[in-house]
Design an enzyme around this catalytic site. Structure first.
Site, PDB file in Angstrom:
ATOM      1  N   LYS A  78       0.853  -1.194   0.000  1.00 22.57           N
ATOM      2  CA  LYS A  78       0.000   0.000   0.000  1.00 22.57           C
ATOM      3  C   LYS A  78       0.882   1.235   0.000  1.00 22.57           C
ATOM      4  O   LYS A  78       1.966   1.228   0.601  1.00 22.57           O
ATOM      5  CB  LYS A  78      -0.858   0.014   1.274  1.00 22.57           C
ATOM      6  CG  LYS A  78      -2.075   0.899   1.173  1.00 22.57           C
ATOM      7  CD  LYS A  78      -3.229   0.144   0.542  1.00 22.57           C
ATOM      8  CE  LYS A  78      -4.450   1.015   0.395  1.00 22.57           C
ATOM      9  NZ  LYS A  78      -5.592   0.247  -0.151  1.00 22.57           N
ATOM     10  N   GLY A 175     -22.450   4.216   5.060  1.00 19.99           N
ATOM     11  CA  GLY A 175     -21.642   4.743   3.954  1.00 19.99           C
ATOM     12  C   GLY A 175     -22.240   4.383   2.609  1.00 19.99           C
ATOM     13  O   GLY A 175     -22.444   3.206   2.304  1.00 19.99           O
ATOM     14  N   GLY A 177     -20.991   5.324  -0.572  1.00 24.93           N
ATOM     15  CA  GLY A 177     -20.053   5.739  -1.603  1.00 24.93           C
ATOM     16  C   GLY A 177     -19.911   4.690  -2.689  1.00 24.93           C
ATOM     17  O   GLY A 177     -20.870   3.984  -3.032  1.00 24.93           O
ATOM     18  N   ASN A 178     -18.696   4.554  -3.199  1.00 27.82           N
ATOM     19  CA  ASN A 178     -18.437   3.631  -4.327  1.00 27.82           C
ATOM     20  C   ASN A 178     -18.782   2.187  -4.005  1.00 27.82           C
ATOM     21  O   ASN A 178     -19.104   1.414  -4.904  1.00 27.82           O
ATOM     22  CB  ASN A 178     -16.949   3.675  -4.708  1.00 27.82           C
ATOM     23  CG  ASN A 178     -16.594   4.999  -5.315  1.00 27.82           C
ATOM     24  OD1 ASN A 178     -17.368   5.560  -6.079  1.00 27.82           O
ATOM     25  ND2 ASN A 178     -15.435   5.532  -4.946  1.00 27.82           N
ATOM     26  N   VAL A 179     -18.680   1.818  -2.729  1.00 26.70           N
ATOM     27  CA  VAL A 179     -19.009   0.443  -2.349  1.00 26.70           C
ATOM     28  C   VAL A 179     -20.453   0.364  -1.832  1.00 26.70           C
ATOM     29  O   VAL A 179     -21.252  -0.461  -2.281  1.00 26.70           O
ATOM     30  CB  VAL A 179     -18.031  -0.078  -1.264  1.00 26.70           C
ATOM     31  CG1 VAL A 179     -18.404  -1.496  -0.850  1.00 26.70           C
ATOM     32  CG2 VAL A 179     -16.595  -0.041  -1.773  1.00 26.70           C
TER      33      VAL A 179
HETATM   34  P1  NAD Z   1     -16.199   6.457  -0.702  1.00 27.49           P
HETATM   35  O1  NAD Z   1     -15.354   7.607  -0.254  1.00 27.49           O
HETATM   36  O2  NAD Z   1     -16.680   6.402  -2.105  1.00 27.49           O
HETATM   37  O3  NAD Z   1     -17.514   6.362   0.228  1.00 27.49           O
HETATM   38  C1  NAD Z   1     -17.462   6.393   1.621  1.00 27.49           C
HETATM   39  C2  NAD Z   1     -18.781   7.015   2.096  1.00 27.49           C
HETATM   40  O4  NAD Z   1     -18.825   6.898   3.509  1.00 27.49           O
HETATM   41  C3  NAD Z   1     -18.909   8.494   1.750  1.00 27.49           C
HETATM   42  O5  NAD Z   1     -20.174   8.724   1.146  1.00 27.49           O
HETATM   43  C4  NAD Z   1     -18.785   9.182   3.111  1.00 27.49           C
HETATM   44  O6  NAD Z   1     -19.558  10.378   3.200  1.00 27.49           O
HETATM   45  C5  NAD Z   1     -19.345   8.111   4.024  1.00 27.49           C
HETATM   46  N1  NAD Z   1     -18.948   8.249   5.430  1.00 27.49           N
HETATM   47  C6  NAD Z   1     -17.759   8.659   5.935  1.00 27.49           C
HETATM   48  N2  NAD Z   1     -17.815   8.665   7.283  1.00 27.49           N
HETATM   49  C7  NAD Z   1     -19.037   8.200   7.625  1.00 27.49           C
HETATM   50  C8  NAD Z   1     -19.698   7.958   8.853  1.00 27.49           C
HETATM   51  N3  NAD Z   1     -19.108   8.194  10.028  1.00 27.49           N
HETATM   52  N4  NAD Z   1     -20.963   7.498   8.828  1.00 27.49           N
HETATM   53  C9  NAD Z   1     -21.594   7.254   7.661  1.00 27.49           C
HETATM   54  N5  NAD Z   1     -21.018   7.471   6.451  1.00 27.49           N
HETATM   55  C10 NAD Z   1     -19.765   7.946   6.442  1.00 27.49           C
HETATM   56  O7  NAD Z   1     -15.380   5.161  -0.296  1.00 27.49           O
HETATM   57  P2  NAD Z   1     -15.574   3.700  -0.902  1.00 27.49           P
HETATM   58  O8  NAD Z   1     -14.707   3.529  -2.085  1.00 27.49           O
HETATM   59  O9  NAD Z   1     -17.035   3.408  -1.006  1.00 27.49           O
HETATM   60  O10 NAD Z   1     -14.916   2.808   0.243  1.00 27.49           O
HETATM   61  C11 NAD Z   1     -15.620   2.569   1.453  1.00 27.49           C
HETATM   62  C12 NAD Z   1     -14.767   1.678   2.345  1.00 27.49           C
HETATM   63  O11 NAD Z   1     -14.495   0.453   1.662  1.00 27.49           O
HETATM   64  C13 NAD Z   1     -13.420   2.259   2.733  1.00 27.49           C
HETATM   65  O12 NAD Z   1     -13.093   1.802   4.031  1.00 27.49           O
HETATM   66  C14 NAD Z   1     -12.469   1.642   1.737  1.00 27.49           C
HETATM   67  O13 NAD Z   1     -11.155   1.554   2.249  1.00 27.49           O
HETATM   68  C15 NAD Z   1     -13.081   0.260   1.583  1.00 27.49           C
HETATM   69  N6  NAD Z   1     -12.766  -0.415   0.327  1.00 27.49           N
HETATM   70  C16 NAD Z   1     -13.103   0.158  -0.850  1.00 27.49           C
HETATM   71  C17 NAD Z   1     -12.804  -0.498  -2.035  1.00 27.49           C
HETATM   72  C18 NAD Z   1     -13.220   0.076  -3.366  1.00 27.49           C
HETATM   73  O14 NAD Z   1     -13.131  -0.636  -4.368  1.00 27.49           O
HETATM   74  N7  NAD Z   1     -13.681   1.306  -3.449  1.00 27.49           N
HETATM   75  C19 NAD Z   1     -12.138  -1.734  -2.007  1.00 27.49           C
HETATM   76  C20 NAD Z   1     -11.824  -2.315  -0.773  1.00 27.49           C
HETATM   77  C21 NAD Z   1     -12.154  -1.640   0.389  1.00 27.49           C
END
Ligand code: NAD
Length: 346
Positions: A78, A175, A177-179
């Site tokens: 990482k 959350g 977001g993307n996931v």
């Molecule tokens: P993202 O930034 O697209 O979405 C995260 C969302 O969580 C945002 O909408 C944000 O406003 C919200 N958020 C933040 N703090 C919060 C809280 N206290 N309560 C409620 N919502 C809150 O991120 P993502 O890409 O969706 O990733 C989410 C998690 O999954 C992260 O921990 C990331 O490390 C992990 N992850 C992501 C991927 C990927 O492919 N994107 C892969 C493996 C792991």
């Protein structure tokens, strides 16, 4: 660094500084025993260098575990860049990251993560080949992580409730977001009733109107009377403060490092809450990367990610038979695979 609580025999930790572009980054290679270390590049305005190091150590270790539990030929790494992506990310800075990756000679393959994008990787590719998402197909967003979490959740629901759809089940998602959002889309399509929280009120409103989700205030997500809790925002949210508040039978989500410490898995077990190891549920990205070198058509990639369901089923079965937590079973499989690879041939 060797005394750091998250140091776990990491092979290399590099501090990278480039004065001209302002780059300050840490690159951690946890393990390259099973293959080149694969892992994203996070850019975040860390308040303290210590926080950046902790993230690099924990996230790179998680990458080793994701690849190993899915039998992939990669190790874990990482990078974290200290800075605000909106303000500090420049082509010069990304090229400096690319040069540092190139100097590692293929021992580390860099991918996108929070604060970096596929376009940023394209800039790095001017100076290094060792990046993810180089193929044409990889440019299409496929929501592979959400699909993997969904498959892990299906396995957990089968295990606990004996059903393979979500009809009648209530799922709290933290959350959107993307996931979290594409996961909600799938859960809704399979009959789940959703309870959602996000700091971004617009995302919550959209899920409420498009998926009939019930909005929940961020701090109240832990005490919802639901069947499944899916953390898809932050790490370390399963801890001594939140675990006693949970009223669920299953936890399965996409966030990395959900347990503040590994031994909180035992506390969840005592409370009869089934916790699917985060690094198994969210391994969709690394499976995708591996699959792209074999057949990168979307249908083939999604079929490969579906393996998470079978792996989760077998981890949960072993955990039940052995009276252990799924984290213990999965961690032991990872360590055994790495140890076996390290053994000299007889
Ligand atoms: P993202 O930034 O697209 O979405 C995260 C969302 O969580 C945002 O909408 C944000 O406003 C919200 N958020 C933040 N703090 C919060 C809280 N206290 N309560 C409620 N919502 C809150 O991120 P993502 O890409 O969706 O990733 C989410 C998690 O999954 C992260 O921990 C990331 O490390 C992990 N992850 C992501 C991927 C990927 O492919 N994107 C892969 C493996 C792991």
């Amino acid at each position: 660094m060797f005394e750091h609580t998250d140091y776990d025999e990491h092979e290399r930790v590099l501090y990278v500084r480039d004065a001209a572009s302002g780059l300050r980054a840490i690159m951690a290679i946890h393990s390259s025993v099973l293959g080149p270390a694969f892992g994203g590049c996070r850019m975040w305005p860390y308040a303290h260098e210590e926080d950046a190091l902790t993230d690099a150590l924990r996230l790179s270790r998680g990458m080793t575990f994701k690849s190993a539990i899915c039998d992939l030929p990669f190790g874990g790494g990482k990078s974290v860049i200290v800075g605000d992506p909106a303000r500090d990310k420049t082509p010069e800075l990304l090229l400096a990251v690319g040069h540092a990756v190139e100097e590692l000679g293929g021992r580390y393959i860099i991918a996108d993560d929070v604060g970096t994008t596929l376009a940023d990787l394209a800039i790095m590719r001017k100076v290094t080949q060792h990046t993810a998402a180089a193929s044409q197909c990889a440019q299409q967003p496929l929501a592979v992580t959400a699909y993997g979490v969904f498959n892990a959740m299906v396995a957990a629901v089968e295990h606990v409730y004996g059903q393979s759809d979500f009809t009648g089940l209530r799922v709290a998602v933290q959350g959107l977001g993307n996931v979290g959002r594409p996961l909600c889309d799938r859960l809704y399509a399979h009959g789940a009733k959703l309870f959602v929280s996000d700091l971004n009120a617009q995302r919550v409103r959209r899920a409420a109107s498009e998926l009939n989700a019930t909005p929940v205030a961020p701090d109240e997500i832990y005490q919802q009377q639901v069947d499944i809790f899916s953390p898809c925002a932050l790490g370390s949210i399963l801890n001594g403060h939140t675990i006693p508040r949970l009223n669920v039978r299953v936890i399965c989500g996409g966030a990395n490092n959900q347990l503040m410490q590994d031994d909180y898995a035992s506390l969840l077990h005592q409370r009869n809450i089934l916790y699917v190891p985060d690094y198994l549920a969210n391994a969709g990205g690394v499976i995708d990367f591996h699959q792209e070198s074999i057949d990168d058509r979307p249908a083939a990639v999604l079929a490969a990610v579906e393996r998470i369901r079978a792996i989760t089923q077998s981890v949960l079965r072993d955990a039940q038979e052995l009276g252990r937590t799924p984290v213990q079973v999965a961690n032991d499989r990872v360590r055994a695979r790495i140890a076996q690879h390290n053994e000299p041939p007889t």
